[in-house]
Design a protein around this motif. Structure first.
Motif, short mmCIF file in Angstrom:
data_model
loop_
_atom_site.label_atom_id
_atom_site.label_comp_id
_atom_site.label_asym_id
_atom_site.label_seq_id
_atom_site.Cartn_x
_atom_site.Cartn_y
_atom_site.Cartn_z
N LEU A 129 -8.39 -3.04 3.13
CA LEU A 129 -8.51 -1.91 2.21
C LEU A 129 -7.52 -0.81 2.56
N ARG A 130 -7.21 -0.66 3.84
CA ARG A 130 -6.41 0.49 4.28
C ARG A 130 -4.95 0.43 3.86
N PRO A 131 -4.27 -0.71 3.94
CA PRO A 131 -2.87 -0.75 3.50
C PRO A 131 -2.73 -1.27 2.08
N ILE A 132 -3.75 -1.07 1.26
CA ILE A 132 -3.81 -1.74 -0.03
C ILE A 132 -2.64 -1.37 -0.95
N LEU A 133 -2.15 -0.15 -0.84
CA LEU A 133 -1.06 0.25 -1.74
C LEU A 133 0.30 -0.15 -1.19
N ALA A 134 0.43 -0.35 0.10
CA ALA A 134 1.65 -0.96 0.63
C ALA A 134 1.79 -2.36 0.06
N ILE A 135 0.67 -3.07 -0.05
CA ILE A 135 0.66 -4.40 -0.64
C ILE A 135 1.11 -4.33 -2.09
N ALA A 136 0.49 -3.44 -2.86
CA ALA A 136 0.83 -3.31 -4.28
C ALA A 136 2.27 -2.88 -4.49
N LEU A 137 2.73 -1.94 -3.66
CA LEU A 137 4.08 -1.42 -3.81
C LEU A 137 5.13 -2.51 -3.61
N ALA B 240 -9.30 -8.40 -6.03
CA ALA B 240 -8.43 -7.31 -5.59
C ALA B 240 -7.02 -7.82 -5.30
N ALA B 241 -6.90 -8.97 -4.65
CA ALA B 241 -5.58 -9.53 -4.35
C ALA B 241 -4.82 -9.82 -5.65
N LYS B 242 -5.52 -10.33 -6.65
CA LYS B 242 -4.89 -10.60 -7.94
C LYS B 242 -4.39 -9.31 -8.57
N LEU B 243 -5.20 -8.26 -8.51
CA LEU B 243 -4.79 -6.96 -9.04
C LEU B 243 -3.53 -6.45 -8.35
N LEU B 244 -3.45 -6.65 -7.03
CA LEU B 244 -2.32 -6.14 -6.25
C LEU B 244 -1.07 -7.01 -6.39
N GLY B 245 -1.22 -8.22 -6.89
CA GLY B 245 -0.09 -9.13 -7.00
C GLY B 245 0.17 -9.91 -5.73
N ALA B 246 -0.88 -10.15 -4.94
CA ALA B 246 -0.73 -10.82 -3.65
C ALA B 246 -1.47 -12.15 -3.62
N GLU B 247 -1.00 -13.04 -2.75
CA GLU B 247 -1.75 -14.26 -2.43
C GLU B 247 -2.77 -13.91 -1.34
N ILE B 248 -3.79 -14.74 -1.22
CA ILE B 248 -4.75 -14.51 -0.15
C ILE B 248 -5.26 -15.84 0.38
N GLU B 249 -5.39 -15.91 1.70
CA GLU B 249 -5.93 -17.10 2.36
C GLU B 249 -7.04 -16.65 3.30
N ILE C 153 -3.43 2.07 -9.00
CA ILE C 153 -4.01 0.78 -8.65
C ILE C 153 -5.13 0.95 -7.61
N LYS C 154 -5.03 1.99 -6.78
CA LYS C 154 -5.95 2.12 -5.66
C LYS C 154 -7.40 2.27 -6.14
N ARG C 155 -7.61 3.12 -7.11
CA ARG C 155 -8.98 3.32 -7.60
C ARG C 155 -9.53 2.03 -8.19
N LYS C 156 -8.68 1.32 -8.93
CA LYS C 156 -9.13 0.05 -9.53
C LYS C 156 -9.52 -0.94 -8.43
N ALA C 157 -8.70 -0.98 -7.36
CA ALA C 157 -9.01 -1.90 -6.26
C ALA C 157 -10.28 -1.47 -5.54
N PHE C 158 -10.45 -0.17 -5.33
CA PHE C 158 -11.66 0.33 -4.69
C PHE C 158 -12.90 -0.08 -5.48
N GLU C 159 -12.81 0.02 -6.80
CA GLU C 159 -13.96 -0.29 -7.64
C GLU C 159 -14.30 -1.78 -7.58
N ILE C 160 -13.29 -2.61 -7.36
CA ILE C 160 -13.54 -4.04 -7.18
C ILE C 160 -14.28 -4.28 -5.87
N LEU C 161 -13.87 -3.58 -4.81
CA LEU C 161 -14.46 -3.76 -3.48
C LEU C 161 -15.74 -2.92 -3.37
N ALA C 162 -16.71 -3.28 -4.18
CA ALA C 162 -17.91 -2.46 -4.32
C ALA C 162 -18.74 -2.40 -3.05
N ALA C 163 -18.65 -3.41 -2.19
CA ALA C 163 -19.45 -3.42 -0.97
C ALA C 163 -19.04 -2.32 -0.01
#
Length: 224
Positions: free
Chosen positions: A3-11, A57-66, A169-179
């Motif tokens: 969650l913390r570097p989420i916008l570095a990922i998006a950028l 959230a990864a899809k929103l940011l444009g990233a792959e996830i494993e 994008i950050k607010r949208k990602a935060f709202e996805i990560l509801a937990a």
């Protein structure tokens, strides 16, 4: 949690980088406070919920996830996980790596994750580990993203990343990560504070920022 570097990922995804998130654990025990408020919920249900959140959230940011599914509280990585992460480093030959701070007296999982990321980076350089004479691999720079309790983790900001262009994008990602919705407003305040510091230290106009600490020196042709 990433969650913390989420916008570095998006950028960087927006700039055309191939971005891959290696998610060691779902945060099912220690970082899903709101998920556990539901009576009768099971560990498997919490994990599946966190998986869905992370994938969305990864899809929103444009990233792959494993997912490694190593568990949390406590995090326990295996030799097989290390071997897989080494393979990922070599496959991607990344321009940089983002990971947790080296110290965190509030969360032992985070420094372990940082150590794990560094160990894989080092092993990936070893010519004798799964040798291949044709392989070309350069160990990437490592940036530590800001921990939740900055001062207690001995974190010193050395790089401010201007995230204004992807802030929406950050607010949208935060709202996805509801937990982890209890952290939404906290990280908004952190981003505003780092934006002010970044602007004052550089003269660049910026409102929102993310802070990083470099693990290795940078080589320059001239001081700037």
């Amino acid at each position: 949690m990433w969650l913390r570097p989420i916008l570095a990922i998006a950028l960087h995804a927006r700039k055309g980088y191939r971005v891959k998130i290696v998610c060691l654990a779902f945060g099912e025990r220690g970082e899903s406070q709101f998920a556990w408020k539901k009576a009768g919920v099971t560990l498997a249900e919490v994990k599946e919920g966190r998986r869905r959140e992370a994938q969305e959230a990864a899809k929103l940011l444009g990233a792959e996830i494993e997912f490694f599914d190593a568990g949390d509280y406590p995090l326990r990585v295996t030799p097989e996980m290390l071997d897989r992460l080494v393979d990922i480093y070599r496959e991607l030959n990344p321009a940089f790596v983002l990971t947790h701070a080296l110290h965190d007296p509030y969360n032992f999982d985070h420094p372990l994750a940082a150590h794990f990321a560094q160990e894989a980076r080092i092993v990936a350089q070893a010519a004798g580990h799964k040798p291949d004479p044709a392989r070309k691999y350069l160990a990437p720079p490592v940036f530590l993203f800001e921990p939740h309790q900055t001062e207690q983790c001995n974190f010193k900001p050395e790089v401010f990343l201007n995230i204004d262009s992807v802030w929406e994008i950050k607010r949208k990602a935060f709202e996805i990560l509801a937990a982890q919705k209890h952290l939404w407003e906290y990280y908004t305040r952190v981003a505003l504070n780092r934006g002010i510091q970044g602007a004052r230290n550089t003269g660049c106009e910026m409102t929102y920022g993310e802070a990083y600490q470099r693990l290795f020196p940078v080589v320059l042709e001239e001081l700037q």
